[in-house]
Structures are given as C-alpha cells and as structure tokens.
Scaffold this active site. Structure first.
Site, short mmCIF file in Angstrom:
data_model
loop_
_atom_site.label_atom_id
_atom_site.label_comp_id
_atom_site.label_asym_id
_atom_site.label_seq_id
_atom_site.Cartn_x
_atom_site.Cartn_y
_atom_site.Cartn_z
N LYS A 69 0.84 -1.20 0.00
CA LYS A 69 0.00 0.00 0.00
C LYS A 69 0.87 1.25 0.00
O LYS A 69 1.87 1.33 0.73
CB LYS A 69 -0.91 -0.02 1.23
CG LYS A 69 -1.88 1.16 1.32
CD LYS A 69 -2.78 1.03 2.54
CE LYS A 69 -3.75 2.18 2.69
NZ LYS A 69 -4.63 2.02 3.88
N SER A 108 -9.38 2.33 3.14
CA SER A 108 -8.46 3.07 2.29
C SER A 108 -7.49 2.17 1.51
O SER A 108 -6.79 2.63 0.61
CB SER A 108 -7.64 4.04 3.15
OG SER A 108 -6.87 3.33 4.13
N SER A 142 -10.12 -0.06 7.19
CA SER A 142 -9.47 0.03 5.89
C SER A 142 -8.81 -1.23 5.38
O SER A 142 -8.30 -1.25 4.25
CB SER A 142 -8.44 1.16 5.90
OG SER A 142 -9.07 2.40 6.12
#
Length: 425
Positions: free
Chosen positions: A76, A145, A169
């Site tokens: 990420k 996210s 997330s």
C-alpha cells in the site's frame, strides 16, 4: 490447472520450494495480468516491471530465506519503499522517494519476498475515494483506504498485499472485493516507515486468498509461529450482532446468522454475545479520536500545503483541530476501560462472529463505504479476520468477520481456517 497468477500464496510458495515453478515465472504471470486488467481496475499506483523481474531472478538463484521465498507482494502506497515512489495519493508528495524501506517491507525482502509494486491508497489513507474500481463491478467501490491492495489480490494480480487499518481500511475492502484479510492485534507489525494517520489506531494488515496465505505472511511480519491447521476441537463462538445490527442490510444479517448455523452444524458451540456496557459509545467516539490524531499527524501538510488537501479530507482535519487534549484523553481512557471489560467477557469464548461490512460494495465511486462494523474493534485493538461468505443481491461478495481476544492472533488464524472450511461445505 490454475494460471500461475491465480495460485494462492501458500500454494505458490510450495511449488517454488518444490522447484515446480520459478519466482520469475510467477511474477511474470502477475505482471501479465496487471497489463490486461489494471486499466479497468486501477489497483496499482506504481509498477517497475524490470525491477520486479530482476528481484525474482535473483531470488531464484539464491538460497531459500523463508517459506515466503519468491512470492510477490503488493505494498500500500502509505508504506515506504526505497526503490519505488511513495506518494500517499497526494499531490503534495508527487515523485517522493523515501531513502529507506519501512520496517515491514525490509522484513519481507529479508524473507525473500518480491516487492511487486505499490498499490493505490486513498489520500493519506483517509476517506477521499481513490481511482481504484471494484474488480467484480467497476461501478461499485472497492472500499478503502486499502483500495488497491484488496482489488489487486481479488483480481489475481498478486497473491498477497499489505494494507493499513485506522477504521475499517483492511477488513471492509477485503469484504467488498471478496478476499481474506487480517487486521492483527494492535502493535503486532512494526509501523516504522508507514505514514501515520492515527497513532493509537493504525495497524498494518495483509490481504490474501486463504487463511493459510495470511498465516504465511504474518509469520514473517509478526514473528509468531503459524498455527496448527489440523485443529479438531470445537470452538466456542460468540454471535455478536453489535449495537449497530440494524445498519446491516437483510443480506448481511442473513449471511452472518447462516454462518453461525453452519458453524454450529460443524460442531461449534454458538451463543449470543453482547458487548460490555459502554462499548456502544466506541462506534461514535472513534471519529473523535481519529480526528484528533489525524489532524496532528498531518500538521505539516495542513499548515503548509492546505490548498493541496482534498475537499473531503480538509474539513475532517479542521474538526480534528477543535478536539481538546482533555476531551481526547477522556475518550482514550474510556477506550482502555472497554478493552479491559472485553478481555474479561471473552475468557470463555474462542472468537466472535460479526459482520465485516453492512452490505455488499455500494454502487458508488464517491464513497468507500461505511466502517461501522470495524471502528470499535480497531479502537479495542483486537485481531480481526474477514472470510468471504455468500453473495449479495447484486451478485457482489459478502463476508463475515471473526474477532479474537487481544494477542490471540495465532489461535484466531487457526479457528479462521476451521471456520472457512466449515463455511465452504
């Protein structure tokens, strides 16, 4: 025979160890899939194909470093990588190149994993929607996210990926995209080199295609031995609808209750479980704690580049600066009391069963969905694991969430493997 990019991480690792496939061939298959699909899915923030293949070739020639040797992982884009840009999906950081890897990335490299590329995050891992699409239906959100990590694993672009969770997330995008994922106990994975959102909440967690996949990468990142997946004893399961049960749609409620029946049929002792008194407030207080911490974590960006912060995030930061230290301290103390109460109430329970998300992925790209069934568990710091189960009315994935006691991560992985097998029957 599955295509190489469709292998689970655990199966790919076994085949690399046996000499049936090479890391280079596996990485090449993933890159081919990315080339075919990422224009539609938009899961990747940055890929260096030559660098990924060169890592794989070097590992094919090197002695094995761990069971993860040769397996590609997506990272990420709020987690630093020394050889790839880290931009946090913010114009403030376009072209930013950290000098060092984050701790978790360095540990993966040392274990022989291939860092395939950077997956898309929402802006600073907050709630401004990113460019990623749900791989099952591009008109639906992939969640956030950790949007890119969930979508990349679900679309067979990479067998493993790292995300982060501050509210929901990791668990929510995994549920929306139909993957397995784990939010470990708070502090299980070192966060050095990760861009902070909220220091008392942020937790790094992996996405995979099976519980065994999660165990494989968590063994490297936490130092905890993988569980014994041959468990035959019968778990004690708490069906925890939570005080927000009515927020879940009928399909989600039905899936959770059907899962409870299926686990009971497989031998589990299932009973209703109520959260301790005062826990209801955590569902709302989370945003105050997160707002206080996020506004200060992004203080430099807020005061120096406020015009480059999205119209979604900027008002949340404005509100966060209004929270006083006294209010924040009181909320944190209340959270600690709830943690102690939950630990006491779970002494006779092996894991809780609860929704991962209130519905299948919403038909919207203007929102990442609702973290209502994740926020309280994140504040409580306990391990969470999502297991895909059933489809919603629009044909998109649904999931159930398993919750363990704090630091019972290894045991929860074992029970999750048992539960996943029972739910697949």
């Amino acid at each position: 025979m599955n295509k190489l990019n469709e292998l689970s991480a655990a199966e790919a690792a076994r085949r690399i160890e046996a000499g049936d496939i090479t890391s280079e061939a596996l990485v090449a298959a993933c890159l081919e899939r990315i080339g075919e699909r990422d224009e539609a899915v938009r899961a990747w923030a940055y890929i260096d194909r030559d660098l990924a293949l060169s890592q794989a070739r070097a590992l094919d020639r090197a002695p094995r470093r761990s069971r993860l040797h040769g397996v590609p992982v997506g990272i990420k884009d709020v987690i630093d990588t020394a050889d790839l840009p880290t931009e946090y999906n913010s114009p403030i950081y376009r072209g930013h190149r950290p000098k060092a890897d984050a701790s978790c990335v360095a540990m993966l490299r040392a274990a022989g994993a291939v860092i395939l590329g950077k997956t898309v995050t929402t802006e600073f891992a907050n709630n401004h929607p990113a460019q990623t699409r749900n791989p099952h239906n591009a008109a639906h959100t992939p969640g956030g996210s950790s949007s890119g990590s969930a979508a990349a694993v679900a679309d067979f672009m990479v067998p493993l990926a790292l995300g982060t969770q501050t509210g929901g997330s990791v668990i929510r995008p995994a549920a929306y995209c139909g993957t397995y994922a784990s939010k470990p106990s708070f502090g299980s994975i070192n966060r050095g080199g990760m861009k902070f959102d909220a220091e008392s909440l942020d937790t790094i967690g992996p996405f995979g295609r099976s519980v065994e996949d999660l165990a494989l990468i968590l063994e490297v990142l936490t130092g905890r031995a993988a569980p014994n997946f041959s468990k035959s004893s019968r778990p004690r399961v708490g069906l925890c609808r939570t005080p927000r049960w009515t927020v879940a749609d009928a399909a989600t409620q039905g899936a959770v209750e059907a899962a409870a029946r299926r686990l009971a049929d497989a031998g589990a002792k299932v009973s209703d479980f109520e959260l301790p008194a005062g826990s209801d407030q955590l569902f709302d207080r989370h945003k105050v704690i997160m707002g206080y911490e996020t506004s200060r974590a992004l203080a430099w960006e807020y005061f120096n580049h406020g015009e480059k912060i999205s119209a979604t995030l900027k008002p949340r930061l404005d509100e966060g600066w209004k929270v006083t230290r006294a209010e924040y301290d009181e909320l944190r103390e209340h959270s600690r009391r709830c943690r102690r109460a939950l630990a006491d109430s779970m002494r006779e329970i092996d894991f809780l069963l609860t929704p991962s998300a209130p519905s299948e992925a919403p038909a919207s790209l203007q929102s990442t969905g609702d973290a209502v069934f994740n926020r309280a568990w994140t504040i409580l710091g306990v391990p969470c694991l999502t297991v895909p189960y059933r489809k919603g009315p629009k044909g998109l994935p649904l999931a159930v969430q398993l919750i363990g006691a704090f630091d019972s991560d290894t045991a929860l992985l074992g029970w999750a493997h048992w539960a996943a097998q029972a739910l697949q029957k």
